[in-house]
Design a protein around this motif. Sequence first.
Motif, PDB file in Angstrom:
ATOM      1  N   THR A  37       0.823  -1.204   0.000  1.00  7.99           N
ATOM      2  CA  THR A  37       0.000   0.000   0.000  1.00  7.99           C
ATOM      3  C   THR A  37       0.860   1.257   0.000  1.00  7.99           C
ATOM      4  O   THR A  37       0.581   2.224  -0.725  1.00  7.99           O
ATOM      5  N   VAL A  38       1.920   1.268   0.804  1.00  7.53           N
ATOM      6  CA  VAL A  38       2.833   2.419   0.832  1.00  7.53           C
ATOM      7  C   VAL A  38       3.405   2.682  -0.563  1.00  7.53           C
ATOM      8  O   VAL A  38       3.398   3.817  -1.059  1.00  7.53           O
ATOM      9  N   GLY A  39       3.916   1.643  -1.195  1.00  5.11           N
ATOM     10  CA  GLY A  39       4.492   1.803  -2.531  1.00  5.11           C
ATOM     11  C   GLY A  39       3.480   2.300  -3.531  1.00  5.11           C
ATOM     12  O   GLY A  39       3.769   3.170  -4.371  1.00  5.11           O
ATOM     13  N   THR A  40       2.261   1.790  -3.457  1.00 10.17           N
ATOM     14  CA  THR A  40       1.210   2.200  -4.387  1.00 10.17           C
ATOM     15  C   THR A  40       0.823   3.659  -4.183  1.00 10.17           C
ATOM     16  O   THR A  40       0.676   4.416  -5.153  1.00 10.17           O
ATOM     17  N   PHE A  41       0.659   4.070  -2.927  1.00 10.69           N
ATOM     18  CA  PHE A  41       0.283   5.467  -2.666  1.00 10.69           C
ATOM     19  C   PHE A  41       1.359   6.428  -3.175  1.00 10.69           C
ATOM     20  O   PHE A  41       1.046   7.510  -3.652  1.00 10.69           O
ATOM     21  N   ARG A  42       2.631   6.029  -3.087  1.00 13.44           N
ATOM     22  CA  ARG A  42       3.688   6.878  -3.647  1.00 13.44           C
ATOM     23  C   ARG A  42       3.529   7.016  -5.158  1.00 13.44           C
ATOM     24  O   ARG A  42       3.708   8.117  -5.705  1.00 13.44           O
ATOM     25  N   LEU A  43       3.175   5.945  -5.838  1.00  5.07           N
ATOM     26  CA  LEU A  43       3.031   6.008  -7.292  1.00  5.07           C
ATOM     27  C   LEU A  43       1.784   6.786  -7.701  1.00  5.07           C
ATOM     28  O   LEU A  43       1.732   7.347  -8.794  1.00  5.07           O
TER      29      LEU A  43
END
Length: 332
Positions: free
Chosen positions: A260-266
Amino acid sequence: MQSNDILEIARTQVLEQGIGLDEAQALACLQLPDDRVDELLDLAHEVRVRWCGDEVEVEGIVSLKTGGCPEDCHFCSQSGVFDSPVRSAWLDIPSLVKAAQETAATGASEFCIVAAVRGPDERLMHQIREGVKAITDVVDINVACSLGMLSQEQVDELASIGVHRYNHNLETAKSYFGNVVTTHSFEERVETCEMVRKAGMELCCGGILGMGETVEQRAEFAAQLAALQPDEVPLNFLNPRPGTPFGDKEPMSAVDALRTVGTFRLVMPRTILRFAGGREITLGDLAERGVRGGVNAVIVGNYLTTLGRPADEDLAMLADLKMPIKALAKNL
């Protein structure tokens, strides 16, 4: 399959062009298999460095008014509706100034004053006026506030007394909001956020993950946050609190949290993405991997009703990762 190609798409669209993923693309990232999460996090880190730089912003928070809130946010032990162990209490101005000084000593550039209320009454606004002045008279730090829903008059006053950033979380996706809060609406939260931006304050707007929402709703939530164009998005992970309706929920898994963290950054390549509450129980020793996966801000020390990691541990982690703490850039 789209899920096999989404990171390649993101490399071009987000890393090279700076265009965040849309809701459907975010869902594809959130559905990546576990063995591709490291690849996602590596790309998110590249995006963060490219569009935000390598600095990390450190913030401390303090509760001016704790407990006794009339709202029924199902995750929150500060609600007066539930039988939780948190009881109403107020912090005096000298204690507020001391907390700001201790926060500044960690290298933090932001100090957030939080109150457990639906919205501020005149007593609270008076304390905020006095508190902000007392802090800025003796501490070189940006002051933020989180005081619930605001009227236009209150927004204008906070901007005029020098409040740098205002926090008002959406908490979760619009389609799931009614499962989390029933005493006010998603639209009321959005209205406050929009007034804050128009008044010239920075907008801090995020929420809590792992409250029972679906993966599709996490993608929806990311897109709804991006639409508000917040300066900062705090990512909290549910830390089930005794006495609340969500007290028996299982914490989110570490791999889901990292995905989720990685996705929100993208989805939001230029936004300050802050690790906030719940990361200790959700990520544990993997918090470092999250910071290397797109996060560029952390709250140090304790939260409002739960214990965080000691500030020196977070600062040591950032030093080990060679991630410089952002120097104070006071907005005049």
